[in-house]
Motif scaffolding. Structure first.
Motif, PDB file in Angstrom:
ATOM      1  N   UNK A  32       0.982  -1.135  -0.039  1.00  0.00           N
ATOM      2  CA  UNK A  32       0.113   0.088  -0.079  1.00  0.00           C
ATOM      3  C   UNK A  32       0.802   1.121  -0.051  1.00  0.00           C
ATOM      4  N   UNK A  33       0.585   2.091  -0.760  1.00  0.00           N
ATOM      5  CA  UNK A  33       1.255   3.519  -0.813  1.00  0.00           C
ATOM      6  C   UNK A  33       1.136   4.314   0.267  1.00  0.00           C
ATOM      7  N   UNK A  34       2.065   5.243   0.414  1.00  0.00           N
ATOM      8  CA  UNK A  34       1.936   6.158   1.564  1.00  0.00           C
ATOM      9  C   UNK A  34       0.555   7.204   1.224  1.00  0.00           C
ATOM     10  N   UNK A  35       0.242   7.389  -0.026  1.00  0.00           N
ATOM     11  CA  UNK A  35      -1.057   8.026  -0.284  1.00  0.00           C
ATOM     12  C   UNK A  35      -2.078   6.957  -0.834  1.00  0.00           C
ATOM     13  N   UNK A  36      -3.123   7.701  -1.550  1.00  0.00           N
ATOM     14  CA  UNK A  36      -4.090   6.720  -1.886  1.00  0.00           C
ATOM     15  C   UNK A  36      -3.907   6.442  -3.433  1.00  0.00           C
ATOM     16  N   UNK A  37      -3.122   6.410  -3.804  1.00  0.00           N
ATOM     17  CA  UNK A  37      -2.764   6.030  -5.210  1.00  0.00           C
ATOM     18  C   UNK A  37      -3.265   4.592  -5.445  1.00  0.00           C
ATOM     19  N   UNK A  38      -3.556   4.346  -6.932  1.00  0.00           N
ATOM     20  CA  UNK A  38      -3.979   3.171  -7.187  1.00  0.00           C
ATOM     21  C   UNK A  38      -2.779   1.782  -6.979  1.00  0.00           C
ATOM     22  N   UNK A  39      -3.189   0.699  -6.728  1.00  0.00           N
ATOM     23  CA  UNK A  39      -2.157  -0.409  -6.572  1.00  0.00           C
ATOM     24  C   UNK A  39      -3.128  -1.616  -7.067  1.00  0.00           C
TER      25      UNK A  39
ATOM     26  N   UNK B  54       0.987   2.351   9.002  1.00  0.00           N
ATOM     27  CA  UNK B  54       0.581   2.785   7.906  1.00  0.00           C
ATOM     28  C   UNK B  54      -0.843   2.985   7.483  1.00  0.00           C
ATOM     29  N   UNK B  55      -1.749   2.121   8.021  1.00  0.00           N
ATOM     30  CA  UNK B  55      -2.896   2.217   7.663  1.00  0.00           C
ATOM     31  C   UNK B  55      -3.933   3.074   8.627  1.00  0.00           C
ATOM     32  N   UNK B  56      -2.947   3.425   9.567  1.00  0.00           N
ATOM     33  CA  UNK B  56      -4.014   4.055  10.982  1.00  0.00           C
ATOM     34  C   UNK B  56      -4.476   5.383  10.336  1.00  0.00           C
ATOM     35  N   UNK B  57      -5.916   5.434  10.534  1.00  0.00           N
ATOM     36  CA  UNK B  57      -6.409   6.810  10.059  1.00  0.00           C
ATOM     37  C   UNK B  57      -6.742   7.024   8.562  1.00  0.00           C
ATOM     38  N   UNK B  58      -6.586   5.944   7.824  1.00  0.00           N
ATOM     39  CA  UNK B  58      -6.839   6.026   6.416  1.00  0.00           C
ATOM     40  C   UNK B  58      -8.317   5.243   5.963  1.00  0.00           C
ATOM     41  N   UNK B  59      -8.501   4.121   6.534  1.00  0.00           N
ATOM     42  CA  UNK B  59      -9.440   3.571   6.057  1.00  0.00           C
ATOM     43  C   UNK B  59     -10.814   3.748   6.863  1.00  0.00           C
TER      44      UNK B  59
END
Length: 291
Positions: free
Chosen positions: A154-161, A172-177
């Protein structure tokens, strides 16, 4: 033996060994730990080479002495470097500040733009691993999905993977989903996603899928240096999946590799992992599942 292509960074790590944990506004003493090979390309690639796979790295370094050193060290370690690009200018060091409890803080300059060329012929490859912000990575992944296994961090931003297996850490996932993690992962990786794996240090790892959640315990380890542990975990997972293991078995194997990584005093996996793999070498036959 599988053919594995890595799109990841290749770094020269400069180690600063601090006398105490970091705190805002503090004053610290450090001991210079020297430079060492690092970055996701080396951290992931070495274990896979030791496991008997053919590994090629796609990355970028400068046309300077550090760039020459990185290529020499990496190729000597058995990783194919012919796809690494040389750019004008210097290869900047990554500063790794290590605290006595094994935690690390990374300081690095902004990376120059790295543009991938046209995708290769994926029939020649059994797996693609992406841990890079290189431009063109999405196109490479999309064209590879029908031909080989695609694993991505998973990238540090929300770019597609786009990938079959997406990996991240709980930090790294904290606060993002927001909402269901599986839905979040699918928004990043697309419809081809099979598993979303979230590692959480000593608490183990969870794999989310359309069928539910699998939890696999961590391997006990005395933490010395956590640098590169996520990349080594990914390498163990790729090796397990290409060797015909179930997901749970591959995650257990990845946990073993990760435990060796955090017990090593280097950015790359240490000799203990190599010894472990040498001892297992005669006991396993690699099975290559396509796409």
């Amino acid at each position: 033996m599988a053919n594995i292509l890595l799109v990841a960074n290749l770094n020269c790590d400069r180690i600063l060994l601090l006398d105490k944990p970091l705190a805002s506004g503090g004053r610290f003493h450090y001991r210079d730990g020297g430079q060492r090979l690092g970055g996701g390309g080396a951290n992931t690639g070495l274990g896979l080479v030791w496991a008997g796979h053919r590994v090629a790295l796609v990355s970028q370094v400068g046309r300077d002495d550090i760039g020459d050193w990185l290529l020499a060290e990496t190729s000597t370690a058995g990783i194919d470097c012919h796809l690494i690009q040389r750019r004008p200018g210097n290869t900047c060091e990554m500063l790794l500040m290590m605290t006595p409890n094994g935690d690390r803080t990374i300081i690095r300059p902004q990376r120059p733009v790295f543009e991938l060329p046209a995708p290769p012929n994926w029939r020649r490859w059994d797996a693609l691993y992406i841990n890079s912000s290189a431009e063109g990575a999405v196109s490479w992944a999309k064209t590879a999905l029908e031909q080989c296994l695609v694993v991505s961090q998973l990238a540090k931003d929300e770019r597609q993977r786009p990938c079959h297996v997406l990996i991240t850490s709980s930090s790294d996932l904290a606060g993002r989903a927001e909402g269901e993690l599986w839905d979040y992962a699918r928004s990043i990786a697309g419809d081809s996603l099979r598993h979303f794996i979230v590692t959480d240090g000593a608490k183990g790892a969870k794999a989310y899928s359309a069928d539910g959640v699998i939890k696999v315990a961590a391997q006990p380890a005395e933490v010395v240096d956590t640098t590169g542990a996520g990349d080594v975990y990914a390498a163990g997972l790729i090796h397990g999946l290409l060797s015909g293991m179930t997901l749970a078995q591959a995650m257990k194997e990845a946990a073993i590799w990760g435990a060796f990584a955090v017990q090593s005093e280097s950015s790359t996996p240490g000799d203990a992992l190599k010894t472990y793999l040498d001892e297992k070498d005669a006991c396993h036959t690699t099975v290559i599942p396509k796409g």
